[in-house]
Motif scaffolding. Structure first.
Motif: not given
Length: 469
Positions: A1-5, A62-66, A75-81, A321-333
């Motif tokens: 799976x990609x980083x989102x799921x 990283x979270x400060x920049x986010x 955020x969907x526009x900003x985090x599109x990979x 599944x890899x279209x958005x970098x949610x995990x990297x931006x929000x430091x979540x998994x």
């Protein structure tokens, strides 16, 4: 799976029955994932929560920049990979030779299942009559099928939410009246009578010309793609009989339930006591993929159902599944498997579309699919979407396949008709019937703001021909 799921450890490891995880299960899950107890065991937001979160931001550039970037952008526009955009070209090496058109638009209505059905059916009609522009009009679970120029859309066929709300309120009021009238001299309505009276209101809204009777002849004048004028006269029944669909059935992928078994969804959210029960053969996702590939190679478009709102870049028409970098931006998994998402009701089948091509690698494995949507030509590549194979694995739940192109063992399961009741662990399409307009805005079956009708995805196999009633 990609980083989102990507799935590392799932809620299902805590609890595997159909009722889903309990509160203690969730606490155990997060304790194992985070290595510490949750800050709040009651779910209440406290100042300790806020202090801990702010402290984490202060320690993480990283979270400060986010925070800086996402505070004033979608955020969907900003985090599109960009890597996903580059990896998903609208290029396919295995396509249906005959192309249909135009791209249809269901507008503000929850008729995706019906548009996907007629987009499949029109393929054989257009090929037989040598057309380059053709749409079927639709009414009442595909009972009547005639050319859209003969019976055009009405306002509320393409804007169904206001009338649906009125009909729902009317039906509920009549049924409530009947329940309170049981021991009084006032008239008693059965639920069937209440529905009939409600549907009468719907009929009064329509122009009689909008409803082509199954046995009423009509004349359709048209041009072939070479500009030759032609004419056809007959009834909707005869029109259907001239280009009938293949004898087909529904494959689903529901990893919560046993494979190679037949499952049913009782009435699929309908109120009518004698409504048809849809049946589905549950099987591995690989069988759904192979069913798609066989149909494309045979020149047949493929009806399928999915959860369209997940990992979807609508403007570019990407399902990846890899279209958005949610995990990297929000430091979540994210750790939910496909089965877990269904158990948690975090995913369900919200949309139906058509696959018309697939790109295969050197070993014949699918890489991406070409998808014909029904949202008009604005989103995607002129209305066409690209779906990656990873997205297919996680968010496609149903594929309709002709018996002639399906594995014999699955055909035998379907023809055995020994369907199991879905019970609490219902097939994923059952949840669609409870969608609200607000849910549809976040990836429901219609365009933003639409109502979301049940995805009656296999009913065309059974009732597409006009009934005798």
């Amino acid at each position: 799976m990609g980083p989102n799921h990507c799935a590392r450890r799932s809620f299902g490891a805590c609890r595997r029955d159909s009722s889903g995880p309990t509160a203690p299960d969730l606490l155990e899950f997060f304790h194992l994932r985070l290595g510490s107890s949750p800050l709040s065991t009651t779910g209440s937001l406290t100042l300790d929560n806020v202090d801990a979160w702010e402290g984490a931001v202060e320690q993480s550039p990283k979270l400060q920049l986010t925070r800086t970037i996402l505070n004033h952008t979608d955020f969907r526009e900003s985090l599109r990979q960009r890597s996903a955009v580059i990896a998903d070209p609208h290029v396919f090496n295995t396509e249906i030779e005959f192309k249909t058109g135009p791209i249809t638009s269901q507008k503000s209505s929850g008729r995706c299942w019906l548009f996907a059905t007629t987009n499949v059916l029109r393929h054989s009609v257009m090929k037989k009559l040598d057309l380059d522009d053709f749409q079927l009009s639709q009414w009442d679970m595909a009972v009547n099928l005639v050319e859209v120029s003969f019976v055009p859309e009405s306002t509320h066929s393409s804007l169904s939410s206001p009338l649906n709300s009125l009909l729902k309120t009317s039906c509920a009021s009549m049924h409530s009246f009947s329940a309170t009238s049981l021991f009084s001299p006032r008239q008693f309505f059965s639920i069937e009578e209440a529905i009939n009276l409600t549907l009468r209101l719907h009929y009064h809204e329509r122009d009689p010309r909008d409803t082509a009777k199954p046995d009423a002849p009509f004349t359709w004048d048209y041009y072939t793609k070479d500009g030759k004028p032609m004419s056809w006269t007959g009834t909707p029944k005869e029109f259907y009989a001239a280009s009938p669909p293949a004898d087909s059935f529904s494959l689903i992928n529901d990893p919560r339930n046993e494979y190679s078994k037949l499952y049913t969804v009782d009435k699929l959210g309908n109120l009518w006591a004698r409504a048809l029960c849809s049946v589905h053969v549950n099987t591995e996702i690989e069988n759904l993929k192979q069913a798609v590939i066989r149909q494309i190679k045979a020149g047949h478009p493929v009806f399928f159902g999915c959860d369209v709102g997940k990992c979807e870049e609508r403007n570019m028409g990407l399902l990846d599944t890899d279209v958005f970098a949610y995990e990297a931006a929000f430091d979540i998994s994210f750790g939910l498997s496909k089965a877990d998402r269904l158990r948690m009701q975090e995913s369900q089948m919200t949309h139906a579309m058509v696959i018309t091509a697939v790109h295969l690698d050197g070993a014949g494995r699918p890489v991406r699919y070409k998808v014909e949507n029904s949202w008009g030509p604005e989103p995607g590549n002129g209305g066409w979407f690209v779906m990656t194979d990873k997205w297919f694995e996680q968010f496609v739940y149903q594929v309709v396949v002709p018996k002639a192109l399906a594995p014999k063992d699955l055909v035998a399961v379907f023809e055995g008709r020994n369907a199991r009741s879905s019970g609490k662990s219902s097939p994923p399409m059952n949840a669609v019937s409870t969608n609200s307009p607000s849910e549809a805005m976040n990836g429901g079956s219609g365009r933003p703001g639409s109502d979301s009708r049940p995805v009656g995805v296999v009913k065309w196999i059974v009732v597409v021909a006009p009934s005798a009633a």
